[in-house]
Enzyme design. Structure first.
Site, short mmCIF file in Angstrom:
data_model
loop_
_atom_site.label_atom_id
_atom_site.label_comp_id
_atom_site.label_asym_id
_atom_site.label_seq_id
_atom_site.Cartn_x
_atom_site.Cartn_y
_atom_site.Cartn_z
N ARG A 49 0.82 -1.23 0.00
CA ARG A 49 0.00 0.00 0.00
C ARG A 49 0.84 1.27 0.00
NH1 ARG A 49 -1.37 2.63 4.06
NH2 ARG A 49 -1.50 0.83 5.43
N TYR A 103 -13.82 14.89 -18.00
CA TYR A 103 -14.23 13.49 -17.86
C TYR A 103 -15.30 13.34 -16.76
CZ TYR A 103 -13.87 8.55 -16.77
OH TYR A 103 -14.17 7.24 -16.52
N ASP A 175 -4.90 16.50 -17.46
CA ASP A 175 -5.19 15.09 -17.72
C ASP A 175 -4.78 14.84 -19.18
OD1 ASP A 175 -6.40 12.68 -18.48
OD2 ASP A 175 -8.12 12.98 -17.14
N LYS A 200 -6.29 3.42 -20.34
CA LYS A 200 -6.58 3.71 -21.74
C LYS A 200 -5.33 3.45 -22.59
CE LYS A 200 -10.38 4.97 -19.72
NZ LYS A 200 -10.67 6.35 -19.35
C1 LIG Z 1 -11.05 6.97 -18.21
C2 LIG Z 1 -10.61 8.35 -17.88
C3 LIG Z 1 -10.37 8.75 -16.57
C4 LIG Z 1 -10.61 7.81 -15.40
O1 LIG Z 1 -9.73 6.76 -15.42
P1 LIG Z 1 -10.01 5.32 -14.70
O2 LIG Z 1 -8.74 4.60 -15.01
O3 LIG Z 1 -11.22 4.74 -15.33
O4 LIG Z 1 -10.19 5.61 -13.25
C5 LIG Z 1 -9.92 10.02 -16.35
N1 LIG Z 1 -9.73 10.89 -17.36
C6 LIG Z 1 -9.96 10.56 -18.64
C7 LIG Z 1 -9.74 11.57 -19.71
C8 LIG Z 1 -10.41 9.28 -18.94
O5 LIG Z 1 -10.65 8.96 -20.22
#
Ligand SMILES: *Cc1c(COP(=O)(O)O)cnc(C)c1O
Length: 392
Positions: A49, A103, A175, A200
């Site tokens: 952790r 998002y 992001d 992703k």
């Molecule tokens: C999918 C996504 C997230 C969240 O990510 P998780 O891995 O599902 O928690 C945040 N920002 C963007 C742009 C995303 O496409």
């Protein structure tokens, strides 16, 4: 000049590889705890952790190098990276400027959880610097934007963010999930912290959930200590899969850049298609900015059909290669209607205000042959081509 690891392609393969016992592939250290010899403090105790197993540290080194940051901390999900970063930067009474249309999970966190914690949000138009000035107040501490918005793939005035943040002592957070460090490295523009959903493109195989925050050693240490308490640590097996997935990031994303461009052009020229949203197209409002900032526009695009929502349903049901599923950035092509999935919890008028029509289709291209995908899209569009309106 003597460092043989220069391009991102080489970094993906060789950066941060500990070659433990000579192993060419990073092994999985499936041990919850480790020999405490030499431990200096709580955060140094070697325990899963606390994000310091060999699988964590190898990934952290690699991910920091990919974005050009001093340090990185890998997390249990993209949302763990985003929420832990925001909770590190912001405290009760603070306010954050956030891009409208972020998002859905980020939007939900900012509106619900932050409000409960006494943290305020002021929504901004990422294209309009004057809106940032107007929204900023004496308690504003940070500005949060995305490299490209979902699902319309708009690129805000990203060059303006870091200078604006510096002028007012704000922390700038971006992001970068949709662009990836192959196409765009925001720290080079002066951003303080980059976050990703590694679920992703970074992992790219639709088989794990993971995230990362990257920035200065000081910010990453503060985020790590917060994460150690909040508990959003990545499991070693998921770390192994992310590590493996990253090796092919550059070849995958370059393929997706090329397919994205070709398929966007194909759809743009098709008479059954009303409008295509892909920043690689000259008709997209963010085209000039994407060309200036990005190496490519990756493999996510959206479009409206001339026949609207009914046509979208027909089209999606006729597709044979794309799989109807949320998420993006993997090797399989996925398709979905945002109005029914990612934006389903918004009222229709809220969706329309964000430019998300009920028939909008979002597609995340995988690494199949673009020719095969185009043939499949063409086949799925066939019954819809009798309409009189169109692009050509
Ligand atoms: C999918 C996504 C997230 C969240 O990510 P998780 O891995 O599902 O928690 C945040 N920002 C963007 C742009 C995303 O496409």
């Amino acid at each position: 000049m003597n460092d043989p690891i220069r391009s991102i392609d080489t970094k993906l393969i060789h950066a941060g590889e500990p070659r433990i016992l000579g192993a060419v592939a990073m092994p999985i250290f499936q041990s919850a705890t480790f020999d405490a010899a030499g431990q200096a403090s709580y955060h140094d105790a070697r325990y899963i952790r606390l994000n310091n197993t060999p699988n964590h540290t190898a990934l952290n080194t690699k991910l920091a190098i990919l974005e050009g940051g001093e340090a990185a901390i890998v997390t249990a999900s993209g949302m763990a990276a985003i929420t832990t970063t925001l909770l590190t930067v912001l405290a009760t009474g603070d306010r954050v400027l956030a891009q409208r249309g972020v998002y859905g999970g980020t939007h939900g966190f900012l509106t619900n959880e932050c409000a409960a914690l006494g943290i305020g949000v002021d929504w901004i138009d990422a294209n309009d610097r004057s809106s940032w000035e107007r929204a900023r107040g004496p308690r504003t501490r940070a500005i949060f934007v995305e490299a490209m918005t979902n699902p319309l793939l708009e690129v805000g005035d990203l060059e303006g963010v870091a200078p604006f943040a510096r002028a007012y002592g704000l922390v700038s957070i971006i992001d970068n999930t949709f662009a990836t460090p192959v196409n765009f490295r925001p720290l080079e523009l002066g951003f303080d912290i980059v976050v990703h959903s590694c679920t992703k493109y970074m992992n790219g195989h639709d088989d794990i959930v993971a995230g990362v925050a990257i920035g200065s050693a000081q910010w990453v240490q503060r985020i790590t200590h917060r994460l150690n308490h909040l508990g959003g640590s990545l499991d070693p097996h998921a770390a192994f899969l992310l590590h493996r997935g990253l090796k092919t990031l550059a070849v995958r994303v370059r393929h997706q850049n090329e397919s994205g461009q070709r398929i966007a052009e194909f759809l743009h020229a098709h008479r059954a298609v009303e409008r295509v949203y892909y920043a690689g197209l000259p008709s997209h409002p963010s085209h000039a900015r994407a060309r200036a900032l990005f190496t490519g526009c990756a493999g996510t695009l959206s479009f409206d059909l001339v026949g609207g929502a009914a046509a979208a349903q027909t089209f999606v049901s006729r597709l044979r290669l794309p799989i109807q599923a949320p998420s993006l950035g993997g090797v399989e092509t996925l398709v979905m209607l945002p109005a029914l999935i990612s934006h389903a919890n918004l009222a229709p008028e809220e969706r329309r205000a964000l430019g998300v029509g009920d028939g909008l289709i979002r597609m995340s291209l995988g690494i199949e042959s673009a020719d095969d995908l185009i043939a499949d899209l063409d086949h799925a569009l066939q019954p819809l081509t009798t309409s009189r309106r169109g692009n050509v």
